[in-house]
Write an enzyme that holds these catalytic residues in place. Structure first.
Site, PDB file in Angstrom:
ATOM      1  N   PRO A 123       0.771  -1.247   0.000  1.00  0.00           N
ATOM      2  CA  PRO A 123       0.000   0.000   0.000  1.00  0.00           C
ATOM      3  C   PRO A 123       0.800   1.294   0.000  1.00  0.00           C
ATOM      4  O   PRO A 123       0.323   2.302  -0.526  1.00  0.00           O
ATOM      5  CB  PRO A 123      -0.835  -0.103   1.294  1.00  0.00           C
ATOM      6  N   LYS A 137       3.688   6.797 -12.865  1.00  0.00           N
ATOM      7  CA  LYS A 137       2.449   6.447 -12.158  1.00  0.00           C
ATOM      8  C   LYS A 137       1.907   7.643 -11.368  1.00  0.00           C
ATOM      9  O   LYS A 137       0.703   7.907 -11.356  1.00  0.00           O
ATOM     10  CB  LYS A 137       2.719   5.266 -11.213  1.00  0.00           C
TER      11      LYS A 137
END
EC number: 1.1.1.31
Length: 306
Positions: free
Chosen positions: A74, A179
């Site tokens: 995460p 990203k």
């Protein structure tokens, strides 16, 4: 997709079996790879045990049994712990191992991890993904890969089992950079779509009709034509399921925070990115943290009543 890899089905380690990691690892299993798994939540591994995968007690145990490992975690602290922690990958990594991190983390952290991995005689590449849970299930993710170019083909062998686009971006950290830029734009476009849809509804337009018009006009974007945030406009998206599943608001706020850090470090003005970051932080503070990031539509509807 991976016929060239069929000759060498050596085990692949997979660490992090959450919303994205679970379907990604399953696609490796479908392609015939023996998968060795670890997740901080043991119950996440049970499904893989039933599929015949090996389940381990730590990232170090994965590194002991596999010389190709994919991590899907995460945040930056989770990735640092998985690689360099007391029971991290680097405690038992083999020389020559290929370590691919598909988490979305700070590019600077990717570079630091690459240095630590290199000291152990192994190879690190950052390969964050775009496409969401649906693309992960379908094996249609886009991978943005940073690292030594001579190692790209070895990484691509595995990544093409999970994605339809695998793009080499440059040195370690450039995958993360791509990203972060993508997700900043995604957040901005989702807020814009939610605002436009909300305004149109308040002006008396049917939301399905408005979405149809937007999607054949210059306002069209992924947030409007593939992931519309208005309940009832599309099937199979989080807005049709009370904003459950998909890409969580907390994760979007985290990625926008990474974009802010990168913008500060490079002295880059990102006024809309900054505003998007604040909106998603407010959403987290007001109970939206576990909902999909497209719940910004619901958030705006509630805010207008104040």
């Amino acid at each position: 997709v991976c016929f060239r890899a069929m000759a060498s089905k050596t085990p692949v380690g997979f660490i992090g079996l959450g919303n994205m990691g679970n379907p990604m690892a399953k696609n490796l299993v479908k392609h015939g790879y023996p998968v060795i798994t670890y997740d901080v939540f043991p119950e996440a591994c049970k499904e893989f045990q039933d599929l015949g995968a090996q389940v381990t007690d730590s990232p170090a145990d994965v590194a002991e049994r596999a010389d190709r490992i994919i991590t899907m975690l995460p945040s930056s602290p989770n990735a640092i712990e998985a690689y360099t922690g007391a029971n991290g990958i680097l405690k038992k990594v083999k020389k020559g191992s290929l370590l691919i991190d598909s988490s979305t983390i700070d590019p600077a952290v990717s570079k630091e991890l690459a240095k630590a991995v290199e000291k152990m005689g192994a190879v690190f590449m950052d390969a964050p993904v775009s496409g969401g849970v649906g693309a992960a299930r379908a094996g249609n993710l886009t991978f943005m890969v940073g690292g030594a170019e001579q190692e790209f083909d070895a990484a691509k062998e595995l990544l093409t089992c999970m994605g339809s686009n695998v793009i080499y971006c440059g040195e370690v950290g450039t995958g993360q950079a791509a990203k972060i830029c993508n997700n900043m734009l995604l957040a901005i476009s989702m807020i814009g779509t939610a605002e436009a849809m909300n305004l149109g509804i308040r002006l008396g337009l049917d939301p399905k009709l408005l979405a149809k018009i937007l999607n054949m006009s210059s306002g069209r974007c992924w947030s409007s034509d593939t992931y519309n945030p208005v309940p009832g406009v599309m099937e199979g998206v989080p807005s049709a399921n009370n904003y459950q599943g998909g890409f969580g608001t907390t994760l979007m706020a985290k990625d926008l925070g990474l974009a802010q850090i990168s913008a500060t470090n490079t002295k880059t003005p990102v006024p809309l990115g900054s505003q998007a970051h604040q909106i998603y932080r407010m959403m987290c503070a007001k109970g939206y943290s576990l909902k999909d990031f497209s719940a910004v539509f619901q958030f705006l509807r509630e805010e207008e009543a104040l």
